[in-house]
Design an enzyme around this catalytic site. Structure first.
Site, short mmCIF file in Angstrom:
data_model
loop_
_atom_site.label_atom_id
_atom_site.label_comp_id
_atom_site.label_asym_id
_atom_site.label_seq_id
_atom_site.Cartn_x
_atom_site.Cartn_y
_atom_site.Cartn_z
N CYS A 1 0.86 -1.20 0.00
CA CYS A 1 0.00 0.00 0.00
C CYS A 1 0.89 1.24 0.00
O CYS A 1 1.82 1.34 0.79
CB CYS A 1 -0.90 -0.02 1.23
SG CYS A 1 -1.78 1.53 1.46
N CYS B 1 -12.93 -5.35 22.79
CA CYS B 1 -11.99 -4.93 21.75
C CYS B 1 -10.79 -4.23 22.38
O CYS B 1 -9.95 -3.68 21.67
CB CYS B 1 -12.67 -4.02 20.73
SG CYS B 1 -13.35 -2.55 21.48
N GLU C 1 -29.15 -2.18 25.90
CA GLU C 1 -28.37 -1.33 25.00
C GLU C 1 -28.83 0.11 25.14
O GLU C 1 -30.03 0.38 25.31
CB GLU C 1 -28.56 -1.86 23.57
CG GLU C 1 -28.26 -0.91 22.44
CD GLU C 1 -26.79 -0.52 22.33
OE1 GLU C 1 -25.92 -1.40 22.44
OE2 GLU C 1 -26.53 0.68 22.14
N CYS D 1 -3.18 0.71 8.98
CA CYS D 1 -2.38 -0.52 9.06
C CYS D 1 -1.09 -0.26 9.82
O CYS D 1 -0.30 0.59 9.43
CB CYS D 1 -2.03 -1.03 7.67
SG CYS D 1 -3.45 -1.63 6.77
N TYR E 1 -25.00 -4.68 26.52
CA TYR E 1 -24.38 -3.93 25.41
C TYR E 1 -24.69 -4.68 24.11
O TYR E 1 -23.80 -5.04 23.35
CB TYR E 1 -22.86 -3.81 25.60
CG TYR E 1 -22.42 -3.33 26.96
CD1 TYR E 1 -22.29 -1.96 27.21
CD2 TYR E 1 -22.11 -4.23 27.98
CE1 TYR E 1 -21.87 -1.51 28.45
CE2 TYR E 1 -21.69 -3.78 29.23
CZ TYR E 1 -21.57 -2.43 29.46
OH TYR E 1 -21.14 -1.99 30.68
N CYS F 1 -8.46 1.91 -0.02
CA CYS F 1 -7.89 1.25 1.15
C CYS F 1 -8.03 -0.27 1.00
O CYS F 1 -9.10 -0.77 0.66
CB CYS F 1 -8.62 1.72 2.39
SG CYS F 1 -8.26 0.73 3.84
N1 SAH Z 1 -22.85 -6.81 21.15
C1 SAH Z 1 -23.02 -5.94 20.02
C2 SAH Z 1 -22.54 -4.53 20.25
C3 SAH Z 1 -21.20 -4.35 20.91
S1 SAH Z 1 -20.53 -2.73 20.83
C4 SAH Z 1 -22.41 -6.53 18.78
O1 SAH Z 1 -21.65 -7.50 18.84
O2 SAH Z 1 -22.68 -6.01 17.69
C5 SAH Z 1 -20.94 -2.03 22.35
C6 SAH Z 1 -22.36 -1.55 22.45
O3 SAH Z 1 -22.54 -0.96 23.76
C7 SAH Z 1 -22.75 -0.45 21.46
O4 SAH Z 1 -23.91 -0.86 20.77
C8 SAH Z 1 -23.01 0.77 22.33
O5 SAH Z 1 -24.05 1.60 21.83
C9 SAH Z 1 -23.40 0.15 23.65
N2 SAH Z 1 -23.18 0.97 24.84
C10 SAH Z 1 -22.21 1.88 25.06
N3 SAH Z 1 -22.31 2.39 26.30
C11 SAH Z 1 -23.36 1.78 26.90
C12 SAH Z 1 -23.95 1.87 28.19
N4 SAH Z 1 -23.46 2.68 29.12
N5 SAH Z 1 -25.02 1.10 28.46
C13 SAH Z 1 -25.52 0.26 27.52
N6 SAH Z 1 -24.99 0.13 26.29
C14 SAH Z 1 -23.93 0.87 25.98
#
Ligand code: SAH
Length: 454
Positions: free
Chosen positions: A73, A409, A334, A82, A313, A160
């Protein structure tokens, strides 16, 4: 430090940092070098010296590491994406697995070693999402691409290698729309101008594409020209939307979206289920990797008939719904309303009835569920990078689930939270790193935390 700025030294790189830099020692003094590979012997020019370390730049590779390859790249050394494009992918995977094991041990006091790292077949063109800043260069030309490392200078790039190939012609079409119409470009310094970002999403298994322009306003000039250009570029474009962001902020997306053409959402298929996703809902960026991740999470969850699963979440409900065939009930929590709407639709889209989705902050919802006397057998936690709050950890432990599957992550905040979970009776018993973000410094981790016998 005896090293000084502008020194030229010969350096052997011995390790990689978690930021993707090579590290070597010169007379016991630590030197960090970007785009370096452990095993490299380099001529290095020192560009910065601080109290405990120096930063150098490669002048010449004297003897390349056996893991060094030529980057394919043009912008990889300038763009912040990257970090490992100059390194064999196998070596990157080993580094990531080692990093996850090390950080869990160091910060989390976790003794178990990670299982084999999971990775996708081909670490290219995997990203189903692009957030492309739009700006002007010194000559006033429109540039679209990526911020260079640690700055807000845009490196012009419309092809990209990490992003899905369908995106490149779409970015070019948007650029053409900007050039051929009376459209202004947003300037971070003056907070004036319209177009801020191009935001693209594609469902890998449906082909559906969403094109979103993030704008400092709530309309665009010559709307029909944009629609005509885009729909002529790719017939799989299903949704063209504006996202309104009038704030003086680094946060890319505002909270309001306006559909210009087509659908409000796109769909994808993951783990055999159909998911509808709004522009504001989180959706994992590497769909092939996501299937590996969710499959491992499901194995760790070990759900039995009659089990209640709490998916904290939950985003658009993807993890919980992918486990619904094994559980009596799924409860999802969420904070983003659009994502919870998606989660509910996604349950019915797939004929899954045993679900309850709650739009709330994780900490409040966890306390509320605890006070309702809800007793989940398994809890999935998939928080944003900063991890869970102590409140969430205490409330989850208070519900006394048998197992907690923690998806993260950021291995550092995960490790901190694993140490907190130990204090309330949960020990990490299994770990897998999943390379959801090949060629970048990022890596996903899934952990199984099991209740210690009291
Ligand atoms: N499990 C899902 C999303 C994971 S990302 C998947 O695999 O796709 C993390 C998520 O947490 C996001 O959707 C974000 O909006 C949510 N989030 C962030 N802060 C939060 C909070 N204080 N309470 C509840 N959800 C939250």
């Amino acid at each position: 430090m005896t090293l000084k700025k502008n020194d030229d030294i010969r350096l052997e790189i011995t390790t990689l940092t978690n930021q993707g830099s090579g590290l070597g020692r010169f007379n016991d003094e630590v030197v960090f070098v970007d785009s370096a590979v452990p095993g490299d012997i380099l001529d290095v020019h020192i560009i910065k010296v601080s109290k405990n370390y120096a930063i150098g730049k490669i002048n010449k590779v004297i003897k390349p590491s056996k893991n060094r390859i030529v980057s394919d790249c043009d912008v990889s050394t300038r763009c912040g994406g990257c970090a490992y494009r100059h390194m064999k992918y196998d070596a990157e995977l080993l580094e990531k697995k080692k990093y996850v094991g090390d950080v869990l041990q160091r910060i989390g006091g976790v003794a178990v070693q990670p299982e084999e790292i999971l990775s996708i077949e081909k670490p290219e063109a995997y990203r189903n999402k692009a957030l492309i800043p739009v700006g002007l260069d010194e000559k006033g030309n429109v540039v679209t691409g990526f911020y260079s490392r640690k700055t807000h200078r845009i490196i012009d790039c419309d092809n990209c290698k990490l992003q899905m190939e369908e995106f490149s012609p779409i970015i070019k079409a948007v650029k053409r729309y900007i050039l051929e119409n009376p459209v202004t470009i947003y300037d971070e310094k003056t907070h004036k101008g319209l177009i801020r970002h191009i935001y693209l999403r594609r469902g890998r298994n449906t082909g559906d594409i969403m094109v979103c322009l993030v704008v400092n306003g709530d309309n665009i000039p010559s709307k029909q020209k944009l629609i005509d250009l885009l729909t002529a570029t790719d017939e799989n474009i299903k949704s063209i939307v504006l996202n309104v962001n009038r704030e003086k902020t680094n946060v890319v997306l505002g909270t309001q979206t306006i559909t210009l053409w087509g659908e409000d959402t796109i769909e994808d298929i993951l783990c055999g289920l159909r998911f509808r996703i709004s522009p504001l809902s989180f959706y994992q960026v590497n769909p092939e990797g996501t299937e590996l991740l969710y499959k491992r999470a499901k194995e760790y969850a070990e759900l039995k008939d009659g089990d209640i699963l709490l998916d904290m979440y939950c985003g658009a409900g993807t993890i919980g719904l992918s486990m619904a065939d094994k559980a009596k009930e799924i409860i999802g929590v969420e904070i983003i309303p659009e994502a919870i709407e998606n989660a509910k639709e996604n349950a019915s889209l797939n004929g899954i009835e045993n679900t309850r989705f709650i739009c709330a902050d994780a900490s409040g919802a966890a306390k509320e569920l605890l006070s309702e006397g809800i007793k989940p057998d398994v809890v999935v936690l998939d928080p944003p990078r900063k991890g869970c709050s102590k409140d969430v950890i205490d409330a989850v432990a208070g519900m006394n689930p048998q197992r907690i599957v923690y998806v993260s992550c950021d291995a550092a905040s995960l490790s901190r939270d694993c140490a907190l979970f130990r204090e309330v009776g949960y020990e990490v018993t299994k770990v897998t790193a999943v390379d959801m973000f090949p060629r970048t410094i990022h890596v996903e981790t899934v952990c199984l935390l099991s209740r210690k016998d009291k």
